[in-house]
Design a protein around this motif. Structure first.
Motif, PDB file in Angstrom:
ATOM      1  N   VAL A  90       5.611   5.085  -0.278  1.00  0.00           N
ATOM      2  CA  VAL A  90       5.337   3.803   0.087  1.00  0.00           C
ATOM      3  C   VAL A  90       6.796   3.439   1.053  1.00  0.00           C
ATOM      4  O   VAL A  90       7.429   4.170   1.210  1.00  0.00           O
ATOM      5  N   ARG A  91       6.708   2.499   1.584  1.00  0.00           N
ATOM      6  CA  ARG A  91       7.517   1.800   2.865  1.00  0.00           C
ATOM      7  C   ARG A  91       8.185   0.600   2.422  1.00  0.00           C
ATOM      8  O   ARG A  91       7.441  -0.155   1.647  1.00  0.00           O
ATOM      9  N   SER A  92       9.320   0.581   2.296  1.00  0.00           N
ATOM     10  CA  SER A  92       9.948  -0.555   1.965  1.00  0.00           C
ATOM     11  C   SER A  92       9.958  -1.914   3.094  1.00  0.00           C
ATOM     12  O   SER A  92       9.165  -1.325   4.186  1.00  0.00           O
ATOM     13  N   PRO A  93      10.286  -2.922   2.778  1.00  0.00           N
ATOM     14  CA  PRO A  93       9.757  -4.095   4.011  1.00  0.00           C
ATOM     15  C   PRO A  93      10.488  -3.600   5.398  1.00  0.00           C
ATOM     16  O   PRO A  93      10.048  -4.225   6.559  1.00  0.00           O
ATOM     17  N   ARG A  94      11.733  -2.742   5.186  1.00  0.00           N
ATOM     18  CA  ARG A  94      12.418  -2.422   6.593  1.00  0.00           C
ATOM     19  C   ARG A  94      12.119  -1.123   6.971  1.00  0.00           C
ATOM     20  O   ARG A  94      12.480  -0.489   8.105  1.00  0.00           O
ATOM     21  N   GLY A  95      10.845  -0.626   6.360  1.00  0.00           N
ATOM     22  CA  GLY A  95      10.440   0.506   6.912  1.00  0.00           C
ATOM     23  C   GLY A  95      10.709   1.825   6.334  1.00  0.00           C
ATOM     24  O   GLY A  95      10.328   2.977   6.811  1.00  0.00           O
ATOM     25  N   ALA A  96      11.751   1.901   5.683  1.00  0.00           N
ATOM     26  CA  ALA A  96      12.340   3.363   4.980  1.00  0.00           C
ATOM     27  C   ALA A  96      11.154   3.756   3.979  1.00  0.00           C
ATOM     28  O   ALA A  96      10.471   2.982   3.319  1.00  0.00           O
ATOM     29  N   ALA A  97      10.878   5.160   4.074  1.00  0.00           N
ATOM     30  CA  ALA A  97       9.862   5.482   2.909  1.00  0.00           C
ATOM     31  C   ALA A  97      10.467   6.080   1.668  1.00  0.00           C
ATOM     32  O   ALA A  97      11.790   6.667   1.887  1.00  0.00           O
ATOM     33  N   TYR A  98       9.944   5.877   0.793  1.00  0.00           N
ATOM     34  CA  TYR A  98      10.343   6.019  -0.705  1.00  0.00           C
ATOM     35  C   TYR A  98       9.078   6.820  -1.414  1.00  0.00           C
ATOM     36  O   TYR A  98       7.914   6.537  -0.983  1.00  0.00           O
ATOM     37  N   THR A 138       0.847  -1.228   0.061  1.00  0.00           N
ATOM     38  CA  THR A 138      -0.130  -0.182   0.105  1.00  0.00           C
ATOM     39  C   THR A 138       0.876   1.328  -0.095  1.00  0.00           C
ATOM     40  O   THR A 138       2.025   1.047   0.464  1.00  0.00           O
ATOM     41  N   GLY A 139       0.302   2.407  -0.300  1.00  0.00           N
ATOM     42  CA  GLY A 139       0.852   3.509  -0.380  1.00  0.00           C
ATOM     43  C   GLY A 139       0.105   4.803  -0.322  1.00  0.00           C
ATOM     44  O   GLY A 139      -1.312   4.542  -0.335  1.00  0.00           O
ATOM     45  N   THR A 140       0.603   5.879  -0.261  1.00  0.00           N
ATOM     46  CA  THR A 140      -0.259   7.161  -0.210  1.00  0.00           C
ATOM     47  C   THR A 140       0.037   8.271  -0.947  1.00  0.00           C
ATOM     48  O   THR A 140       1.275   8.489  -1.308  1.00  0.00           O
TER      49      THR A 140
END
Length: 130
Positions: free
Chosen positions: A47-55, A32-34
């Motif tokens: 979006v967030r990577s599986p490790r929680g970083a925002a892109y 999911t993303g915003t």
């Protein structure tokens, strides 16, 4: 990626900052993303990577496909159900492919994979010929 669950042109046109979207990438992996910006021909999605970083990724407003990135991704309609029979066929083909990939010299495994793909294509093509 499935054609049936893509966002329509109208849905893409009405996206605005703050809207949640579902992204399908690679072998059906959903995240999911915003929407953070929707201007001109592009939609920017956080979006967030599986490790929680925002892109922040950019998608085309025309078709909802991601601009750049190694793996193709599309904005999809999360409410569109995937037919159970289609999922079953796809899983069967995937398992036959993995089995053949482990034993690439085995002609019988390749033949089974070929037959399964042929059956799947017959089912998909037959309704369009009517």
């Amino acid at each position: 990626m499935s054609v049936d669950n893509r966002l329509t042109d109208d849905q893409l046109a009405t996206l605005s900052p703050g809207d949640s979207v579902v992204i399908e990438s690679g072998r059906p992996r959903h995240s999911t993303g915003t929407v953070v910006r929707a201007e001109g021909p592009h939609i920017a999605v956080s979006v967030r990577s599986p490790r929680g970083a925002a892109y922040v990724e950019q998608y085309r407003r025309r078709d909802g496909s991601r601009i750049g990135g190694r793996i193709p991704a599309k904005l999809i309609n999360a409410d569109a159900p995937v037919p159970q029979e289609a999922q079953r066929r796809t899983r069967h083909i995937d398992s036959l492919f993995r089995d053949w990939a482990r034993h690439r010299t085995d002609v019988n495994r390749l033949r089974a994979l070929h037959d399964a793909i042929g059956e799947c294509l017959e089912v998909l093509i037959e309704p369009t010929l009517r």
